[in-house]
Structure formats: C-alpha cells, structure tokens
Write a protein that holds these residues in place. Sequence first.
Motif, PDB file in Angstrom:
ATOM      1  N   LEU A 384     -36.863 -10.555  38.456  1.00 15.33           N
ATOM      2  CA  LEU A 384     -36.273  -9.654  37.677  1.00 15.33           C
ATOM      3  C   LEU A 384     -36.355  -8.106  38.397  1.00 15.33           C
ATOM      4  O   LEU A 384     -35.437  -7.328  38.516  1.00 15.33           O
ATOM      5  CB  LEU A 384     -37.196  -9.151  36.341  1.00 15.33           C
ATOM      6  CG  LEU A 384     -36.391  -8.151  35.477  1.00 15.33           C
ATOM      7  CD1 LEU A 384     -35.133  -8.473  34.902  1.00 15.33           C
ATOM      8  CD2 LEU A 384     -37.511  -7.735  34.114  1.00 15.33           C
ATOM      9  N   ILE A 385     -37.441  -7.706  39.035  1.00 12.38           N
ATOM     10  CA  ILE A 385     -37.582  -6.413  39.748  1.00 12.38           C
ATOM     11  C   ILE A 385     -36.608  -6.446  40.839  1.00 12.38           C
ATOM     12  O   ILE A 385     -36.088  -5.462  41.057  1.00 12.38           O
ATOM     13  CB  ILE A 385     -39.091  -6.274  40.146  1.00 12.38           C
ATOM     14  CG1 ILE A 385     -40.120  -6.231  38.952  1.00 12.38           C
ATOM     15  CG2 ILE A 385     -39.468  -5.153  41.055  1.00 12.38           C
ATOM     16  CD1 ILE A 385     -41.583  -5.999  39.103  1.00 12.38           C
ATOM     17  N   GLU A 386     -36.659  -7.505  41.850  1.00 10.42           N
ATOM     18  CA  GLU A 386     -35.733  -7.525  42.762  1.00 10.42           C
ATOM     19  C   GLU A 386     -34.291  -7.437  42.248  1.00 10.42           C
ATOM     20  O   GLU A 386     -33.444  -6.729  42.999  1.00 10.42           O
ATOM     21  CB  GLU A 386     -35.896  -9.024  43.496  1.00 10.42           C
ATOM     22  CG  GLU A 386     -37.114  -9.023  44.474  1.00 10.42           C
ATOM     23  CD  GLU A 386     -37.326  -7.598  45.062  1.00 10.42           C
ATOM     24  OE1 GLU A 386     -36.468  -7.240  46.029  1.00 10.42           O
ATOM     25  OE2 GLU A 386     -38.493  -7.102  44.970  1.00 10.42           O
ATOM     26  N   MET A 387     -33.969  -7.910  41.371  1.00 14.72           N
ATOM     27  CA  MET A 387     -32.425  -8.076  40.915  1.00 14.72           C
ATOM     28  C   MET A 387     -32.340  -6.653  40.550  1.00 14.72           C
ATOM     29  O   MET A 387     -31.185  -5.985  41.001  1.00 14.72           O
ATOM     30  CB  MET A 387     -32.575  -9.113  39.634  1.00 14.72           C
ATOM     31  CG  MET A 387     -30.922  -9.169  39.431  1.00 14.72           C
ATOM     32  SD  MET A 387     -30.618 -10.566  38.070  1.00 14.72           S
ATOM     33  CE  MET A 387     -29.132 -10.714  37.807  1.00 14.72           C
ATOM     34  N   GLN A 445     -43.173  -2.887  30.238  1.00 11.98           N
ATOM     35  CA  GLN A 445     -43.036  -1.848  31.052  1.00 11.98           C
ATOM     36  C   GLN A 445     -41.844  -2.328  32.129  1.00 11.98           C
ATOM     37  O   GLN A 445     -40.859  -1.240  32.313  1.00 11.98           O
ATOM     38  CB  GLN A 445     -44.282  -1.470  32.286  1.00 11.98           C
ATOM     39  CG  GLN A 445     -43.970  -0.228  33.042  1.00 11.98           C
ATOM     40  CD  GLN A 445     -45.299  -0.115  34.027  1.00 11.98           C
ATOM     41  OE1 GLN A 445     -45.671  -1.186  34.418  1.00 11.98           O
ATOM     42  NE2 GLN A 445     -45.665   1.353  34.139  1.00 11.98           N
ATOM     43  N   ASN A 446     -41.635  -3.139  32.261  1.00  9.08           N
ATOM     44  CA  ASN A 446     -40.672  -3.953  33.255  1.00  9.08           C
ATOM     45  C   ASN A 446     -39.431  -3.963  32.711  1.00  9.08           C
ATOM     46  O   ASN A 446     -38.258  -3.526  33.176  1.00  9.08           O
ATOM     47  CB  ASN A 446     -40.806  -5.286  33.757  1.00  9.08           C
ATOM     48  CG  ASN A 446     -42.068  -5.410  34.891  1.00  9.08           C
ATOM     49  OD1 ASN A 446     -42.140  -4.238  35.695  1.00  9.08           O
ATOM     50  ND2 ASN A 446     -42.608  -6.464  35.103  1.00  9.08           N
ATOM     51  N   LEU A 447     -39.553  -4.196  31.286  1.00 10.51           N
ATOM     52  CA  LEU A 447     -38.186  -4.019  30.425  1.00 10.51           C
ATOM     53  C   LEU A 447     -37.763  -2.740  30.278  1.00 10.51           C
ATOM     54  O   LEU A 447     -36.640  -2.758  30.385  1.00 10.51           O
ATOM     55  CB  LEU A 447     -38.471  -4.805  29.217  1.00 10.51           C
ATOM     56  CG  LEU A 447     -38.945  -6.394  29.211  1.00 10.51           C
ATOM     57  CD1 LEU A 447     -39.413  -6.678  27.832  1.00 10.51           C
ATOM     58  CD2 LEU A 447     -37.496  -7.012  29.565  1.00 10.51           C
ATOM     59  N   LEU A 448     -38.804  -1.926  29.956  1.00  2.40           N
ATOM     60  CA  LEU A 448     -38.453  -0.567  30.066  1.00  2.40           C
ATOM     61  C   LEU A 448     -37.674   0.066  30.991  1.00  2.40           C
ATOM     62  O   LEU A 448     -36.663   0.924  31.172  1.00  2.40           O
ATOM     63  CB  LEU A 448     -39.566   0.422  29.588  1.00  2.40           C
ATOM     64  CG  LEU A 448     -39.994  -0.028  27.994  1.00  2.40           C
ATOM     65  CD1 LEU A 448     -41.371   1.249  27.980  1.00  2.40           C
ATOM     66  CD2 LEU A 448     -39.003   0.427  27.136  1.00  2.40           C
ATOM     67  N   GLU A 449     -38.264  -0.195  32.336  1.00  2.00           N
ATOM     68  CA  GLU A 449     -37.523   0.153  33.804  1.00  2.00           C
ATOM     69  C   GLU A 449     -36.104  -0.463  33.707  1.00  2.00           C
ATOM     70  O   GLU A 449     -35.202   0.205  34.201  1.00  2.00           O
ATOM     71  CB  GLU A 449     -38.414  -0.456  34.880  1.00  2.00           C
ATOM     72  CG  GLU A 449     -39.519   0.378  35.036  1.00  2.00           C
ATOM     73  CD  GLU A 449     -39.268   1.888  35.748  1.00  2.00           C
ATOM     74  OE1 GLU A 449     -38.325   2.292  35.963  1.00  2.00           O
ATOM     75  OE2 GLU A 449     -40.229   2.600  35.694  1.00  2.00           O
ATOM     76  N   ASN A 489     -35.908   2.609  42.899  1.00  2.00           N
ATOM     77  CA  ASN A 489     -37.289   2.877  42.827  1.00  2.00           C
ATOM     78  C   ASN A 489     -37.941   2.111  41.994  1.00  2.00           C
ATOM     79  O   ASN A 489     -39.005   2.493  41.431  1.00  2.00           O
ATOM     80  CB  ASN A 489     -37.498   4.344  42.767  1.00  2.00           C
ATOM     81  CG  ASN A 489     -37.046   5.166  43.787  1.00  2.00           C
ATOM     82  OD1 ASN A 489     -36.680   4.502  45.056  1.00  2.00           O
ATOM     83  ND2 ASN A 489     -37.086   6.342  43.960  1.00  2.00           N
ATOM     84  N   PHE A 490     -37.252   1.264  41.351  1.00  2.00           N
ATOM     85  CA  PHE A 490     -37.841   0.329  40.312  1.00  2.00           C
ATOM     86  C   PHE A 490     -39.507   0.801  40.024  1.00  2.00           C
ATOM     87  O   PHE A 490     -40.393   0.350  40.838  1.00  2.00           O
ATOM     88  CB  PHE A 490     -38.037  -1.226  40.400  1.00  2.00           C
ATOM     89  CG  PHE A 490     -38.153  -1.906  39.012  1.00  2.00           C
ATOM     90  CD1 PHE A 490     -37.101  -2.198  38.320  1.00  2.00           C
ATOM     91  CD2 PHE A 490     -39.524  -2.282  38.686  1.00  2.00           C
ATOM     92  CE1 PHE A 490     -37.374  -2.895  37.258  1.00  2.00           C
ATOM     93  CE2 PHE A 490     -39.564  -2.906  37.484  1.00  2.00           C
ATOM     94  CZ  PHE A 490     -38.475  -3.249  36.878  1.00  2.00           C
ATOM     95  N   GLY A 491     -39.727   1.561  39.048  1.00  2.00           N
ATOM     96  CA  GLY A 491     -41.226   1.713  38.603  1.00  2.00           C
ATOM     97  C   GLY A 491     -41.880   3.001  39.417  1.00  2.00           C
ATOM     98  O   GLY A 491     -43.043   3.413  38.883  1.00  2.00           O
ATOM     99  N   ALA A 492     -41.414   3.113  40.726  1.00  2.00           N
ATOM    100  CA  ALA A 492     -41.981   4.050  41.456  1.00  2.00           C
ATOM    101  C   ALA A 492     -42.046   5.463  41.008  1.00  2.00           C
ATOM    102  O   ALA A 492     -42.647   6.292  41.360  1.00  2.00           O
ATOM    103  CB  ALA A 492     -41.350   4.077  42.957  1.00  2.00           C
TER     104      ALA A 492
END
Length: 653
Positions: A384-387, A445-449, A489-492
């Motif tokens: 998910l994060i990579e995508m 948190q990932n979903l919110l991002e 910047n996913f999350g950064a």
Amino acid sequence: MNKQPFFISTPIYYPSDRLHIGHAYCTTIADAVARFQRLAGRDVFFLTGSDEHGQKIQRKAAENGLSPIQYVDKIVASFQMLWEKLGVSHDDFIRTTEARHHEVVQTIFQKIFDQGDIYKAAYEGWYCTPCETFWLERQLTEGNCPDCGRPVERVQEESYFFRMSKYQERLLKHIEEHPEFIQPVSRRNEMINFIKQGLEDLCVSRTTFDWGIPVPFDRKHVVYVWFDALTNYITASGYLHDPEKFARYWPADIHLVGKEIVRFHSIIWPIILMALGVELPKQIYGHGWLVVEGDKMSKSKGNVVDPVLLIEEFGADAIRFFLLREINLGQDGNFSRDALIKRINSDLANDLGNLLHRTLNMMQRYNGGALGATEAPTEMDAGLIEMAKALAPRYREQMDRMEINAAIKEIWQLIGRANKYIDETEPWILAKDPAKAARLNTVLQNLLEVLAIVSVLVAPFIPTTAGRIRSQLGLESAVVPGAMERLGNFGADGQFQPGHRTGKPEPIFPRIEEKPEEAPAEKPANQQEQQPEKHQVAAVAPEGPAEITIDDFAKLDLRTAKVTAAEKVEKTDKLLKLSVDLGSEQRTIVSGISQYYSPEDMVGRTVIVIANLKPAKIRGIESHGMLLAASDADRTMLSLVTAPDLPAGCKVK
Ligand code: ME8
C-alpha cells in the motif's frame, strides 16, 4: 514571482442560447487542468468568456424583441451563474463587448491594414450564420455548410480581406516543426491536409448588419466575428493594456477547444499572430464531442441536457467527475443518466465513500476519534505504501499529457488497494486485543495517509469533495497551491501523529437509487425479498400499504440476532454476507447494506431479523432471513433496527 506561468483558455461561448452539458464538458476539462497546474505549483491564468457579436446573436436578439446588448447581458449572466455552480475557477471572464476588447481588435485591425495584409475587395460567396463561417461554392456539401450541414446564405458585399495565403508556408512549417502545436495528432493531420489544399484570403468584415466592432477606418464595416473572437486571448492576457502581464502569460500554453473549431484556432489565429509579430500559442487541443444517449444534442431532437438541472439533482462534483472520468479527452463521449448514476454509485459512493467512511468509523469506534501510538510498519503495509508513494509522479505525468481519465483511474487503483488493505489487516480483530493497539493505530494511520494523498489528487476534479474529505480527516480543508510537491513523502510530514483527531464520518456521496425505468434489469417490487441489491425496508408509498390484522403481523417471526462475522460479497457494491447467531441456531444472511455499514461495523451488533422468511439464493449464497432497517424516501440514509441491550434469540412483538 518565480512560479512558472501557465495560461489555459476555453473557447468563448456564443450567448445565443443557454449553455448545455457539452459546453460544461469543455470548461470542466479546462478547470481540472487549471486546478492541477496550481497544485503543481504553477502560476495559472485560466480564461473563459463570451463571444457576443455577429449576425447570429443580432438575429436571436431581434427574435426575442430585445436589443443585442440586452439579450447577451441576460444570457451571459446565466453563463456566469453556471460556472459558479460548477465550481469553475477561472481567473478572468472576457466579454467581447467590453471596451478593453474593442480597443485591441481595432488596434490590430488597423495595424494589419497599415502593413498591407488587409485589403478591400468584393466578396461573393456563401455564409453559414450558425457557424459564422464563409464558404466557397466548392467547399459546400450538397449545397449546405460542410461543418454543421445547415443551409448557407448567399453573401455579396464589399469587404476587407486578410492575406492568409501569404502566411501559408510559414504556418505549415511551424506545424511541422512543432508536433505538440496541434493535439491530438489526428487533428494535426487534418489541419496539415487542409492547409496543403491551399489557403484562401479570409473575408474579415461585414456590412449587412451592425452588431460588431466597427472597422476603425471604415465605419460602414464591422469586424468579422471570428477575427474579433480569437483576439480575446491576447486582450485578456494584457496585449495592449498590461505589457507586464502579457510578457508573463503569453504565449498561451493551451487553447482548449472543441474539435469543430480547431481549424479557426490553428490556422486563422496563428496567422493573425504572425501578421502582428506575436508568438504563437504553444498548443491547440481539440477535444471530442459529447453526445447524449448516442445522439448529437439538438433542440429539434429535444435531447439537450441542461447542466444546471443536473447539478441541482446530483451536485457539481458528481457531474464534473463523470465528465472527466468517463470520456477519453480527444474522442467523442456519451452522456447518459444511467451511466452517470452508475459512475456516482461505484466510484464515489462505493469506492471513495466507503474508504473514508470505514476509516473514520474505525477511528471513532476503536479510538474515540484520536489516533493512538503507532509502531513500525510491517510487510503487510509495504504494498500500500509503495503504491501511494508512486502515485503522485505518475499522476503528474498523465495530467501533463492531458490524460485526465487515466490519472483518475490511477487514483482509484490506490483507493481500491486501500479498501482491500482494510480487509487484509482486519482492524476489527486487532481492536479486540489491547496488545495489538499499536498495530491497529499503524493500520489506521496508513489509511489516513492514503486518504490525505487522495484528497489532494482529486481536488482538481471534485474540489468541494476534496475539502470535505480533508476536514473529516482533521486537516486544513483547502488544498494549497503547490501541494503536490510533498505527496511522495508518505508519513514523513507527520500530519497524522498520535493524538491527531479525525472528524465525524459523514457520507460524501449518498448512493443514488437506480430507478426501474433507468435500470430495466431490476426485478419487480413483488420479488423484493429475492432482490439483494434493494434495501430491506421499502419507503412507504404516500397512500400507505393495505391494513393488516394482528394475525397477519403474528405471521412474522421477528427475533434479535447477534452478528458474529461479516464480509463484503465479492463483485457487488451493496451486499454484505453476515453470519448471525439467533440464539438457537446460526444463519447466513445476505443484506444490501454495504454502502451504509462496513463489515467491521456489523460485527457484534444485535439486529432484528425476520427469521421465517423463505431462504433465497443471492449471488450464489443461500440467505436465510432478512434484517430490519429504516431508510428515508430517497435512501440517502439508512439505519438498522438494533436491540443493543438484548441477547440473541429474543422475540420481537
Ligand atoms: O464556437 N460536446 O462558440 P460555441 C463537447 N464562439 N463540447 C461542446 C459541445 C458538445 N456537444 N457543444 C459545444 C463558438 N461544445 C465560438 C468560439 S473561441 C475564440 C470562439 C463546446 O458557443 C466545444 O468546446 O458554439 C466547442 O468548441 C464550443 O463549445 C463551442 O461553443
């Protein structure tokens, strides 16, 4: 200002009638591109307006018993109202009846005349008033206008001519050396062929009516409406009145126009500019036509679609989304109410709406709306994060190439992936174990991002919704110019730190019921228990159902049941497969509530079930029983009837 400038224009529309969905299509595309370029950090000048002179308008005004200016004032006000309702973010609206424009047209007409590129001669030929176009005898199709097929009128008058022929070779060379100048490539080839057949000098004044800009040195003549109209692009960007602005924004990056007027923009307009010694626009993009249920829109066919009514019924963002998602830009596209409703339900209510609703609902239920402490992501999160990280650059490339619907598809792939991620990570199970709280919060948190990224990238297409999503996520609702820069910047950026509060989940796009006449595949009402896609409680007809006796009511075996497991039925928008405990037995029930309740919402609820309903096969699953729910008349809201304090198996009487 060091931002890179970007100038995009729409055609200026004739205020001969109110605008239809085809005009709204063109302006929506331009608006999406303008908004995207602002997101990408450019200093955008987005221009639209109205083309108010000419024989067609003068006749229309007379038919309506009004002076031309009274007539156009009224219609132009309706254009401006439409653009406001549609959320169009133009920076200027030019009217060709404005003094600033008269001055420019007269100045350039004089200049071109003085240098010998405009000369007087007798004109004899044909004129199509609806298209405001001159034709030679040999160009007609069976005696009619080759563009619109309508009858032409014989014109014989002394006119001024523009020496187009002189510039033919220079124009051809420019087109050949600049492949991006006319897009898409099919239009470019058409134009090259047209020019190679030889350009005639163009008649650029008229004497048989007076609704136009007078030729400055010969007041019997008014300037031909296309010469007048095309000039709007330099008037508004400051050619005469604001040299600094003109130096900044000219040449235009894109003149977006319908395919039928590519010829005016890629032949007459560049030659006017060459004669003036002004740089040519960088690109003319010819979009396709919108047809309605497969047919060209026309008043006589009675199939003209009014965008104002559509916006009132479905909302501006839904219409914008449909136009941008459904149609490949250079090609013709079809508008149908059925396709519009399907698109709203599948992409907006279901995919996007569900992702937001599920995420925020879980934030409320498991966390009271505040993000808790998180832990390092696991391998399960990596896909998910990579995508999500890869999305913004791909989207940007597609939008830069005007591949708008491809860019939208790309965003929806991430949305689909995130919905799947919820099913994979099973937050409802994590929530039951306090030791897994940090993992649960990492998932949230990932979903919110992801939703935050989506809220930025959809802003050019559905700007109001983007703001609503962002406020529900607990972010600043406005998407700021240049916001695209940081999206990889996913999350950064740390916008979702422990303690971050999200808002109350509110549906952003209620589902629209597909009425039987619009969706003939649906079954009749007397088979509703077999019809999984319908909600269980039908809206009560105004006259009310027939009276029943207490014995009739007693035939219903209504019981409380506890939902023990829930999952979406694959390849459906609306269905959940529920395992319920009726106290004495376990049952499977398929229920059409997926757009209102996510699987994790359902587990643990005590609902009311009609236990003695005959079993039915729904999408291959045997469903035994039905849940009670109440909904409003248009089914924008639906609420299950529940009995939270009771155990399973209690009788409801
Ligand atoms: O041509 N599908 O104005 P106009 C898609 N004043 N787009 C459509 C459409 C349809 N069915 N119908 C119209 C003029 N359009 C001139 C322009 S510019 C210097 C002068 C859109 O009111 C399309 O973009 O006839 C087309 O080019 C434009 O409306 C024509 O608007």
